[in-house]
Design an enzyme around this catalytic site. Structure first.
Site, PDB file in Angstrom:
ATOM      1  N   CYS A 161       0.836  -1.203   0.000  1.00  0.00           N
ATOM      2  CA  CYS A 161       0.000   0.000   0.000  1.00  0.00           C
ATOM      3  C   CYS A 161       0.867   1.248   0.000  1.00  0.00           C
ATOM      4  CB  CYS A 161      -0.907  -0.019   1.232  1.00  0.00           C
ATOM      5  SG  CYS A 161      -1.798   1.495   1.506  1.00  0.00           S
ATOM      6  N   ASP A 492      -1.448  29.353   6.426  1.00  0.00           N
ATOM      7  CA  ASP A 492      -1.481  27.889   6.406  1.00  0.00           C
ATOM      8  C   ASP A 492      -1.718  27.411   4.974  1.00  0.00           C
ATOM      9  OD1 ASP A 492      -1.648  25.215   6.991  1.00  0.00           O
ATOM     10  OD2 ASP A 492      -3.512  25.339   8.134  1.00  0.00           O
ATOM     11  N   CYS A 519       2.506  22.243   5.642  1.00  0.00           N
ATOM     12  CA  CYS A 519       2.431  20.788   5.478  1.00  0.00           C
ATOM     13  C   CYS A 519       3.492  20.297   4.509  1.00  0.00           C
ATOM     14  CB  CYS A 519       1.037  20.382   4.995  1.00  0.00           C
ATOM     15  SG  CYS A 519       0.573  21.119   3.414  1.00  0.00           S
TER      16      CYS A 519
END
Length: 570
Positions: A161, A492, A519
């Site tokens: 995966c 962000d 991120c």
């Protein structure tokens, strides 16, 4: 709900072998020189690798050849510096690079090679599949000796995966590697000098996640006309590949789906829903067909399961969203009836996506059962989540992340400050700060997210927050006329980071503090360089000082890293 702070102490490990040499603390001015750091490519190679003689290792393989007598005195031919495509190499993974690829070096030359799913200390044979500007990519052919800090992966799909690449690596080693990746990127991409003793105070130790499994509140599974099987299962014919599949995409393939009956990232109630769907959707009597993204035929495209909590009881809630190519509720009724018996299932939705692409966002949305939203609690606020809403996928760790954001903001608490919340999404960060400031102005490009933010403000009785829809990559000279000059900017952005136009605006605005939530540490380091050091080529004059960088592990067993950075006006 009081935020739950995990125990940040971790078992001390032997330092991982680093790509860079051990670096002392770093000065917060621009370094006089920079080092090119190879960054792993975001694309994958097909498993159909170039055909070559896999029994022959390249010149990096340590073998002892018996030379013929008449050749003993001849000088050896110099070894090539760049491995050729299709060549096999014996390599040792030194560390994990950004995006989780193993960083290796050719023994005789030091040439950098990147390998997906190679872990630190692992010795393996790899075949060169791609040549980049300053490094090559290889596909692992065979492991010769295992990696350091090895543990047994609990998930049976871990090796195939694409979701959890490092389940078989000790968690403490995972977060240590992520911390080093952020440090390397800040030094080499951000161009912060490592000679400043203040850098050790700026670069904070990573905050680990105390829940390493079942932490995701959203999982998206895909339907497929055929199962993707690993080579070993294809060889022994233990399973039939010509069977409908529901699961996750095989790494590097948009059209091949690995069948998954249980996922260790989502909650147990969500896994029960997945098992119930798996149990019946292939029944020929139901007339359900998976969508084929090559022939563009079929009905079922995606199954998305979202988890939340009831505001009053704090009991789990589930939303099930079927993404289909057309609106045929009669075909979905047997599945709806089967799932409606689960007490956690409070919403079953149907998104209609007629496009040929692989997106799970529909052009139309219908409620098949229950209500159209579920709720989640974050920092004592309630948030309504719709089928296509953006919401932090690890709500537990988001409590810690948002507390770090508030700490960096350094709010006075007297209700006098203005906050500009860029890339605000559904307003989660701005709303958690609203009760301590004068006003919050949030900007977001997605109209549905702005609608959710406004609804969440009303739900929580927040009246000093204004949410505006707009593309921050296309701001004009008039941007900023709709709000007072902010005391604090929260930014962000998504993975590409901030556009140069937005950085120019921030440098002109000169807000006292910027809290940058990222991120993607690579684009974060790039943006920090521009905000602090500027750019002669882009005519930018930096005016901020980097005060702290706090890595946060939001997604254990994956290569993803979150960072909270504080910048103060010089």
């Amino acid at each position: 709900m009081a935020s739950i702070i995990p125990n940040f102490r971790l078992r001390r490990l032997q330092p991982l072998t680093k790509f860079r040499s051990t670096l002392p603390p770093l000065h917060l001015h621009r370094s006089s020189s920079s080092i090119a750091l190879p960054v792993a490519s975001s694309s994958y190679e097909d498993s159909e690798e170039p055909q070559s003689n896999t029994n022959t290792l390249s010149t990096t393989t340590s073998t002892t050849a018996i030379e013929e007598p008449h050749r003993k005195n001849k000088s050896k031919k110099p070894k090539p510096f760049f491995p050729k495509r299709g060549e096999t190499l014996e390599l040792v993974c030194e560390s994990l690079a950004f995006k989780g690829k193993g960083l290796c070096k050719v023994e005789e030359t030091g040439y950098v090679v990147m390998c997906d799913r190679a872990l630190p200390g692992e010795r393996f044979v790899g075949r060169v599949t791609r040549k980049k500007n300053n490094y090559s990519e290889v596909t692992k052919v065979k492991t010769l000796s295992p990696h350091r800090d090895m543990v047994e992966a609990p998930c049976e799909y871990a090796l195939q995966c694409g979701g959890c690449r490092t389940q078989n690596l000790l968690y403490e080693a995972q977060v240590k590697a992520k911390e080093e990746q952020v440090r390397d990127l800040v030094i080499h991409v951000g161009k912060f000098s490592y000679k400043d003793p203040e850098f050790e105070n700026v670069m904070k130790p990573i905050v680990p996640c105390d829940t390493q499994f079942h932490y995701r509140n959203k999982m998206e599974f895909s339907f497929g006309p055929k199962r993707w099987l690993p080579k070993e299962q294809l060889a022994d014919k233990s399973e039939d590949a010509n069977v409908f599949s529901l699961g996750l995409h095989a790494p590097g393939f948009f059209d091949k789906v690995l069948n998954v009956d249980k996922c260790f990232l989502q909650s147990e109630p969500a896994n029960k829903v997945l098992a119930a769907v798996q149990d019946c959707w292939r029944n020929p009597e139901l007339g359900l067909s998976p969508y084929d993204c090559r022939s563009h035929t079929g009905f079922l495209k995606h199954l998305t399961i979202r988890s939340g909590r009831d505001v009053e009881t704090r009991e789990p809630q589930l939303m099930v969203n079927f993404v289909t190519s057309s609106y045929k509720p009669e075909l979905l009724k047997p599945l709806v009836d089967k799932l409606a018996v689960f007490p956690e299932v409070v919403s079953i939705m149907n998104n209609i996506n007629t496009a040929v692409g692989n997106t799970s966002v529909g052009e139309q949305e219908y409620t098949l059962y229950g209500k159209a939203t579920i709720t989640e609690i974050l920092r004592e606020l309630a948030f309504e989540i719709s089928a296509n809403s953006f919401f932090q996928t690890n709500a537990h760790q988001a409590e810690i992340l948002y507390k770090l954001v508030e700490d960096c903001a350094g709010l006075k608490g007297d209700g006098s400050e203005i906050v500009l919340d860029l890339f605000c999404g559904t307003g989660t960060i701005g709303l958690t700060l609203a009760k301590k400031v004068k006003h919050v102005y949030g900007y977001e490009v997605v109209p549905e997210a702005i609608a959710d933010a406004r609804r969440n403000a009303k739900l929580n009785g927040v009246h000093n927050a204004t949410f505006i829809q707009g593309d921050l990559n296309k701001i004009s000279e008039s941007f900023g006329n709709d709000f007072q000059k902010p005391d604090i900017v929260i930014s962000d952005p998504n993975r590409p980071g901030m556009h140069t136009n937005l950085i120019k605006y921030l440098l002109k605005l000169k807000a006292p503090r910027i809290v940058y939530v990222s991120c993607n540490p690579a684009t974060c380091a790039r943006d920090l360089d521009l905000l602090c050091h500027g750019s002669v080529e882009q005519k930018l004059q930096g005016c901020y000082r980097l005060k702290s960088i706090q890595p946060v592990d939001m997604f254990p067993h994956t290569p993803h890293i979150e960072c909270v950075c504080l910048l103060e006006l010089c």
